[in-house]
Motif scaffolding. Structure first.
Motif, PDB file in Angstrom:
ATOM      1  N   ALA A  31       0.885  -1.360  -0.061  1.00 24.37           N
ATOM      2  CA  ALA A  31      -0.008   0.001  -0.038  1.00 24.37           C
ATOM      3  C   ALA A  31       1.051   1.153  -0.078  1.00 24.37           C
ATOM      4  CB  ALA A  31      -0.906   0.019   1.208  1.00 24.37           C
ATOM      5  N   LEU A  32       0.443   2.262  -0.735  1.00 24.78           N
ATOM      6  CA  LEU A  32       0.747   3.543  -0.560  1.00 24.78           C
ATOM      7  C   LEU A  32       0.274   4.548   0.156  1.00 24.78           C
ATOM      8  CD1 LEU A  32       1.680   3.424  -4.353  1.00 24.78           C
ATOM      9  CD2 LEU A  32       3.527   3.868  -2.819  1.00 24.78           C
ATOM     10  N   ALA A  33       0.633   5.515   0.792  1.00 22.29           N
ATOM     11  CA  ALA A  33       0.262   6.559   1.592  1.00 22.29           C
ATOM     12  C   ALA A  33       0.107   8.031   0.736  1.00 22.29           C
ATOM     13  CB  ALA A  33       0.785   6.655   2.864  1.00 22.29           C
ATOM     14  N   LEU A  34      -1.044   8.568   0.843  1.00 19.90           N
ATOM     15  CA  LEU A  34      -1.096   9.823   0.188  1.00 19.90           C
ATOM     16  C   LEU A  34      -1.027  10.949   1.668  1.00 19.90           C
ATOM     17  CD1 LEU A  34      -3.818   9.338  -2.514  1.00 19.90           C
ATOM     18  CD2 LEU A  34      -1.633  10.355  -2.854  1.00 19.90           C
ATOM     19  N   GLY A  35       0.069  11.934   1.479  1.00 19.48           N
ATOM     20  CA  GLY A  35      -0.134  12.714   2.611  1.00 19.48           C
ATOM     21  C   GLY A  35       0.427  14.338   2.020  1.00 19.48           C
ATOM     22  N   PRO A  36       0.864  15.325   3.092  1.00 22.48           N
ATOM     23  CA  PRO A  36       1.108  14.691   4.320  1.00 22.48           C
ATOM     24  C   PRO A  36      -0.398  14.837   4.922  1.00 22.48           C
ATOM     25  CG  PRO A  36       1.375  17.172   4.042  1.00 22.48           C
ATOM     26  CD  PRO A  36       1.269  16.222   2.544  1.00 22.48           C
ATOM     27  N   ALA A  37      -0.338  14.496   6.270  1.00 24.39           N
ATOM     28  CA  ALA A  37      -1.840  14.148   6.864  1.00 24.39           C
ATOM     29  C   ALA A  37      -2.723  15.436   7.110  1.00 24.39           C
ATOM     30  CB  ALA A  37      -1.478  13.590   8.326  1.00 24.39           C
ATOM     31  N   SER A  58      -4.382  -2.350 -10.629  1.00 22.26           N
ATOM     32  CA  SER A  58      -5.704  -2.202 -10.705  1.00 22.26           C
ATOM     33  C   SER A  58      -6.022  -1.431  -9.260  1.00 22.26           C
ATOM     34  CB  SER A  58      -6.683  -3.398 -10.855  1.00 22.26           C
ATOM     35  OG  SER A  58      -6.317  -3.828 -12.061  1.00 22.26           O
ATOM     36  N   PRO A  59      -5.673   0.063  -9.199  1.00 19.26           N
ATOM     37  CA  PRO A  59      -5.484   0.574  -7.783  1.00 19.26           C
ATOM     38  C   PRO A  59      -6.905   0.731  -7.324  1.00 19.26           C
ATOM     39  CG  PRO A  59      -5.193   2.336  -9.656  1.00 19.26           C
ATOM     40  CD  PRO A  59      -5.077   0.743 -10.223  1.00 19.26           C
ATOM     41  N   VAL A  60      -7.014   0.429  -5.942  1.00 18.47           N
ATOM     42  CA  VAL A  60      -8.035   0.841  -4.949  1.00 18.47           C
ATOM     43  C   VAL A  60      -7.659   1.917  -4.113  1.00 18.47           C
ATOM     44  CG1 VAL A  60      -9.484  -0.038  -3.270  1.00 18.47           C
ATOM     45  CG2 VAL A  60      -8.857  -1.425  -5.230  1.00 18.47           C
ATOM     46  N   LEU A  61      -8.591   2.946  -4.031  1.00 17.36           N
ATOM     47  CA  LEU A  61      -8.336   4.202  -3.045  1.00 17.36           C
ATOM     48  C   LEU A  61      -8.915   3.405  -1.665  1.00 17.36           C
ATOM     49  CD1 LEU A  61      -7.353   7.161  -2.400  1.00 17.36           C
ATOM     50  CD2 LEU A  61      -9.695   7.599  -2.883  1.00 17.36           C
ATOM     51  N   VAL A  62      -8.052   3.662  -0.580  1.00 18.00           N
ATOM     52  CA  VAL A  62      -8.899   3.428   0.955  1.00 18.00           C
ATOM     53  C   VAL A  62      -8.765   4.746   1.441  1.00 18.00           C
ATOM     54  CG1 VAL A  62      -8.434   1.885   2.745  1.00 18.00           C
ATOM     55  CG2 VAL A  62      -7.697   1.143   0.531  1.00 18.00           C
ATOM     56  N   VAL A  63     -10.127   4.968   1.936  1.00 16.09           N
ATOM     57  CA  VAL A  63     -10.368   6.157   2.768  1.00 16.09           C
ATOM     58  C   VAL A  63     -10.738   5.614   4.164  1.00 16.09           C
ATOM     59  CG1 VAL A  63     -11.945   8.085   2.809  1.00 16.09           C
ATOM     60  CG2 VAL A  63     -11.225   7.300   0.810  1.00 16.09           C
ATOM     61  N   ALA A  93     -14.049  14.045   8.889  1.00 14.71           N
ATOM     62  CA  ALA A  93     -12.918  13.497   9.717  1.00 14.71           C
ATOM     63  C   ALA A  93     -12.173  12.317   9.341  1.00 14.71           C
ATOM     64  CB  ALA A  93     -13.458  12.790  11.210  1.00 14.71           C
ATOM     65  N   THR A  94     -12.043  12.618   7.946  1.00 15.56           N
ATOM     66  CA  THR A  94     -11.187  11.806   7.016  1.00 15.56           C
ATOM     67  C   THR A  94      -9.728  11.957   7.497  1.00 15.56           C
ATOM     68  OG1 THR A  94     -12.391  11.884   4.936  1.00 15.56           O
ATOM     69  CG2 THR A  94      -9.990  11.369   4.801  1.00 15.56           C
ATOM     70  N   ARG A  95      -8.976  10.705   7.964  1.00 18.47           N
ATOM     71  CA  ARG A  95      -7.604  10.808   8.386  1.00 18.47           C
ATOM     72  C   ARG A  95      -6.512  10.331   7.347  1.00 18.47           C
ATOM     73  NH1 ARG A  95      -8.274   6.448  13.282  1.00 18.47           N
ATOM     74  NH2 ARG A  95      -8.365   4.581  11.936  1.00 18.47           N
ATOM     75  N   ALA A  96      -6.966   9.576   6.746  1.00 20.72           N
ATOM     76  CA  ALA A  96      -5.801   8.949   5.835  1.00 20.72           C
ATOM     77  C   ALA A  96      -6.594   8.571   4.425  1.00 20.72           C
ATOM     78  CB  ALA A  96      -5.204   7.695   6.603  1.00 20.72           C
ATOM     79  N   LEU A  97      -5.686   8.635   3.272  1.00 23.23           N
ATOM     80  CA  LEU A  97      -5.790   8.137   1.991  1.00 23.23           C
ATOM     81  C   LEU A  97      -4.871   7.271   1.627  1.00 23.23           C
ATOM     82  CD1 LEU A  97      -6.930  11.542   0.332  1.00 23.23           C
ATOM     83  CD2 LEU A  97      -8.344   9.596   1.186  1.00 23.23           C
ATOM     84  N   GLN A  98      -5.088   5.887   1.036  1.00 18.28           N
ATOM     85  CA  GLN A  98      -4.000   4.771   0.559  1.00 18.28           C
ATOM     86  C   GLN A  98      -4.339   4.696  -0.697  1.00 18.28           C
ATOM     87  OE1 GLN A  98      -4.080   2.052   3.701  1.00 18.28           O
ATOM     88  NE2 GLN A  98      -3.921   3.508   5.292  1.00 18.28           N
ATOM     89  N   ILE A  99      -3.587   3.883  -1.089  1.00 20.98           N
ATOM     90  CA  ILE A  99      -3.704   3.411  -2.551  1.00 20.98           C
ATOM     91  C   ILE A  99      -3.125   2.154  -2.519  1.00 20.98           C
ATOM     92  CG2 ILE A  99      -3.215   3.106  -5.095  1.00 20.98           C
ATOM     93  CD1 ILE A  99      -3.506   6.277  -5.040  1.00 20.98           C
ATOM     94  N   GLU A 100      -4.008   0.940  -2.727  1.00 23.82           N
ATOM     95  CA  GLU A 100      -3.442  -0.446  -2.766  1.00 23.82           C
ATOM     96  C   GLU A 100      -3.527  -0.903  -4.241  1.00 23.82           C
ATOM     97  OE1 GLU A 100      -6.500  -2.454  -0.647  1.00 23.82           O
ATOM     98  OE2 GLU A 100      -5.732  -1.800   1.479  1.00 23.82           O
ATOM     99  N   PRO A 101      -2.272  -1.256  -4.868  1.00 23.75           N
ATOM    100  CA  PRO A 101      -2.167  -1.261  -6.214  1.00 23.75           C
ATOM    101  C   PRO A 101      -2.558  -2.704  -6.680  1.00 23.75           C
ATOM    102  CG  PRO A 101      -0.098  -1.867  -4.841  1.00 23.75           C
ATOM    103  CD  PRO A 101      -1.104  -1.287  -3.918  1.00 23.75           C
ATOM    104  N   GLY A 102      -2.999  -3.811  -5.872  1.00 20.03           N
ATOM    105  CA  GLY A 102      -3.537  -4.915  -6.319  1.00 20.03           C
ATOM    106  C   GLY A 102      -2.498  -5.761  -7.451  1.00 20.03           C
ATOM    107  N   SER A 103      -1.374  -5.574  -7.256  1.00 27.46           N
ATOM    108  CA  SER A 103      -0.257  -6.124  -8.056  1.00 27.46           C
ATOM    109  C   SER A 103       0.996  -5.998  -7.353  1.00 27.46           C
ATOM    110  CB  SER A 103      -0.312  -5.810  -9.651  1.00 27.46           C
ATOM    111  OG  SER A 103       0.196  -4.563  -9.377  1.00 27.46           O
ATOM    112  N   GLU A 104       1.974  -6.982  -7.853  1.00 24.75           N
ATOM    113  CA  GLU A 104       3.126  -7.152  -7.390  1.00 24.75           C
ATOM    114  C   GLU A 104       4.266  -6.025  -7.578  1.00 24.75           C
ATOM    115  OE1 GLU A 104       4.708 -11.068  -7.363  1.00 24.75           O
ATOM    116  OE2 GLU A 104       3.088 -11.814  -6.155  1.00 24.75           O
ATOM    117  N   ARG A 105       4.221  -5.823  -9.048  1.00 24.58           N
ATOM    118  CA  ARG A 105       5.214  -4.911  -9.736  1.00 24.58           C
ATOM    119  C   ARG A 105       4.102  -3.856 -10.690  1.00 24.58           C
ATOM    120  NH1 ARG A 105      11.037  -6.379 -11.875  1.00 24.58           N
ATOM    121  NH2 ARG A 105      11.647  -4.211 -12.929  1.00 24.58           N
ATOM    122  N   PHE A 106       4.307  -2.573 -10.408  1.00 30.05           N
ATOM    123  CA  PHE A 106       3.668  -1.709 -11.242  1.00 30.05           C
ATOM    124  C   PHE A 106       4.146  -0.278 -11.195  1.00 30.05           C
ATOM    125  CE2 PHE A 106       2.954  -1.296  -6.732  1.00 30.05           C
ATOM    126  CZ  PHE A 106       2.582  -0.238  -6.482  1.00 30.05           C
TER     127      PHE A 106
END
Length: 723
Positions: A31-37, A58-63, A93-106
């Motif tokens: 997972a990757l994090a979007l920031g700063p907080a 195939s990215p998934v945004l996690v809120v 009160a959103t505190r974090a945004l993340q991206i899950e890539p869904g693959s091993e190399r991208f």
């Protein structure tokens, strides 16, 4: 990274940077994090537009937000440009945004997140919807006409809701753990309330649980017994036949049973003979009933005393005791039962009915309760369904496929026919009965004789359809009736002559599918009618035999085949209802998709099938006066299925009949608002709950996948069930 509002991107876990924008996973959950907080927090409660350019992902945004479960959104590829483009409303009160890539190399770059105002958001949604429409529907006058029609027939709030949902970013399937926490746990009554419900029952059935245990099953038997002892409902007994020492517990409701011989069938027969309960169910060692299970069964059986059988949903217990692999089952589905033992466990039957059909047959050891269910169904048993997960079965518990096939073949023999049962996959079967007769089948095809591209070739659709019927169809007792919409082009007329099709002219220039089909049916001579689009091409030579074999089953009124797009992906494997309207389940999935517990792979009951290809007996078609001509374009096929169902006739998806449907894979159905309003008035109440598609599954699109948006509705249904 560019653009106003762009946030920094950094590895959060299980990732290593190879170069600028290139990543490789170092663990199972990258997972990757979007920031700063602080920048993320500043976007709380706002609608944001998020864009990125992924390669190999195939990215998934996690809120993540305070006080709520994380929300996930599968980012949507842009219709005309590289990359993804989505509009998402962030919770307060959103505190974090993340991206899950869904693959091993991208590779992932050009990530931009920016807030948008209400007007810009509206334009964005409108553009997304328009981009997905067929080209002919994007013309300004067509769009204006449709917009005016919506304004005349649909309240503004409902229009906004539909537009918002149509353009919404899709969320990945919810987790089963989320369902347990959001639906099951808060919906169940307290132990005190359940005790009051027990005391309020006017007539209390007694449940006999039958169990055959082998050497080494002591711990598993103990777990099952503990589950019974935890029941709020007290009127039960465990009839246990075991090769091991009986559990040394002070439990008067544990009844040892001595079999007459070896084997599971003898053990269960001994248990059946000893059972003193009004209803029996088979459980394997290690299966644990949920604490409210027997009370739920007792309340339903008391409310519906004419039920001969009653089953519930189930899940599996992993090695660590965690609950996994839920099976949310359809309501009673006779043809689905022939495709696999979907009833599963727990299923309680009237003890006297089980004894009357002979109990458990040793020749079906390994699938004893499947064989029993098939025989009870033949005997006219009335079967009900409790839409609650009431049994946690051990992982790996499964039917013996060979025994299941023997049970199916015995079913055919008992019902006076011949046939063949085949294994499709573990737990999924195809039962094909031999045709008792070979009626004349009239294939009715409406056409304007147009050409279209198939692959790289421009072909006449009618010619292609007729040629595939004549050269690939094995069934010979057919006639073809072509409903000619106006004067057909010469290639289409020549094709009719070449392939021996009889024509009838529909003179009205306005498109009217229902009227054309009714005209074709009146012209046809066959005892059986097949309504077929002209953009269909036959794949399986025995498609008619496969559909006829199902139509010949007493109580079946409509049969529809598997349709695949030109690229082989699924176009039709049944129609389900969500929010009151029909849609194709698992549309766009790979052609070899097995579906949910074999839903795409094997025959299955549904409320409706598509009019692109459907088979019906003429007598049934005429009994309901054919297609309703107040639906000239949409819903006429669905309405026909529902009216036949009102006459107690079932609808079946036939998985063994496969045809190509050269409809645009990305076509968005365009529905006339007046037809939609009429359909809702006629059928809204009846299809508010689809008996073959559990309420917990998503409907945008329908795919037998858990959807957190549907959790509140599912929870309300469970609460109602306990009142």
């Amino acid at each position: 990274m560019q653009g106003r509002g762009a946030l920094g991107l950094s590895p959060l876990r299980d990732l290593r940077a190879l170069s600028a924008g290139d990543w490789i996973a170092t663990g199972p959950d990258p997972a990757l994090a979007l920031g700063p907080a602080a920048a993320v927090a500043a976007l709380s409660g706002r609608t944001v537009r998020i864009r990125c350019r992924p390669e190999g992902a195939s990215p998934v945004l996690v809120v993540e937000a305070e006080g709520m479960e994380a929300r996930r959104y599968r980012l949507t590829p842009h219709a005309a440009e590289p990359g993804t483009d989505d509009l998402i409303r962030l919770p307060a009160a959103t505190r974090a945004l993340q991206i899950e890539p869904g693959s091993e190399r991208f590779r992932l770059d050009a990530v931009a997140v920016e807030p948008v105002g209400r007007a810009a958001a509206g334009l964005f949604r409108a553009r997304k919807i328009v981009e997905r429409l067929p080209a002919q529907e994007r013309r300004p006058l067509r769009l204006l006409r449709r917009a005016l029609g919506l304004l005349r027939t649909v309240p503004p709030g409902e229009i906004l809701r539909r537009l918002t949902r149509a353009a919404a970013t899709a969320a990945p399937p919810a987790l089963y753990a989320d369902w347990i926490a959001a639906v099951e746990v808060p919906s169940l009554p307290s132990a005190e309330t359940m005790r009051r419900l027990v005391e309020a029952l006017p007539d209390r059935p007694t449940f006999s649980v039958l169990m055959a245990a082998g050497a080494g099953d002591e711990a598993r038997v103990g777990a099952s017994l503990a589950g019974l002892q935890a029941q709020i409902y007290p009127d039960w007994e465990l009839c246990l036949a075991t090769q091991a020492p009986f559990p040394s517990v002070d439990e008067p409701r544990l009844r040892p049973c001595i079999p007459d011989g070896p084997g599971e069938a003898a053990a269960l027969q001994a248990c059946l003979a000893a059972a003193r309960g009004t209803h029996i169910a088979v459980l394997e060692p290690g299966a644990v009933l949920a604490p409210p299970a027997l009370l739920a069964f007792a309340r339903r059986l008391t409310a519906e005393p004419d039920l001969d059988g009653l089953y519930a949903d189930e899940d599996r217990l992993g090695p660590d005791g965690a609950r996994t692999d839920p099976y949310f089952k359809p309501d009673w589905s006779p043809e689905t039962l022939e495709a696999g033992f979907y009833l599963g466990r727990p299923t309680f039957y009237r003890t006297d009915r089980v004894r009357a059909v002979g109990g458990f047959r040793p020749e079906c050891a390994g699938a004893l309760d499947y064989d029993l269910a098939l025989r009870l169904a033949e005997d006219g048993a009335r079967i009900g369904h409790i839409a609650q997960v009431l049994c946690h079965r051990p992982a790996g518990a499964a039917l013996d496929d060979a025994a299941a096939l023997r049970a199916l073949e015995a079913r055919v023999a008992r019902t006076g026919g011949t046939g063949e049962a085949r294994r499709l996959a573990e737990g999924s079967y195809a039962l094909r009965r031999a045709l008792p007769e070979r009626p004349l089948v009239s294939i009715v095809i409406p056409t304007a004789g147009r050409d279209s591209l198939i692959g790289q070739n421009r072909v006449n659709l009618l010619d292609n359809c007729l040629a595939s019927i004549r050269t690939r169809t094995r069934y010979d007792a057919i006639e073809i009736v072509v409903v000619e919409h106006g004067v057909l082009p010469e290639p289409a007329k020549a094709a009719m002559t070449r392939h021996g099709a009889r024509g009838v002219v529909y003179a009205d220039p306005a498109f009217h599918f229902a009227a054309k089909m009714n005209l074709g049916a009146r012209t046809a001579s066959g005892e059986v009618l097949v309504f077929l689009n002209d953009d269909i091409e036959v794949i399986t030579p025995d498609w008619i035999e496969a559909m006829l074999a199902l139509l010949a089953i007493p109580g079946v009124g409509v049969v529809g085949p598997k349709l695949v797009f030109e690229d082989g992906s699924l176009q039709h494997v049944g129609v389900v209802f969500g929010e009151g309207f029909p849609n194709h389940v698992r549309r766009g999935f790979p052609g070899d998709d097995a579906g949910d517990h074999g839903s795409s792979l094997a025959n299955r009951n549904y409320l409706a099938v598509t009019g692109a290809c459907m088979m019906v007996r003429r007598a049934d078609f005429e009994a309901v006066q054919g297609f309703d001509e107040t639906y000239p374009v949409n819903y006429n096929d669905i309405d026909l299925c529902l009216r036949l169902r009102e006459r107690s006739l079932r609808v079946v998806y036939c998985a063994e009949a496969r045809l190509h449907h050269y409809e645009s894979r990305n076509r968005i159905p365009v529905v006339d608002p007046s037809e939609q309003a009429r359909f809702r008035r006629r059928w809204g109440a009846q299809v508010a709950r689809d008996p073959y598609y559990p309420a917990v599954f998503g409907v945008r699109p329908p795919a037998f996948r858990l959807d957190a948006e549907r959790f509140p509705q599912a929870a309300r249904g469970m609460v109602e069930a306990w009142r």
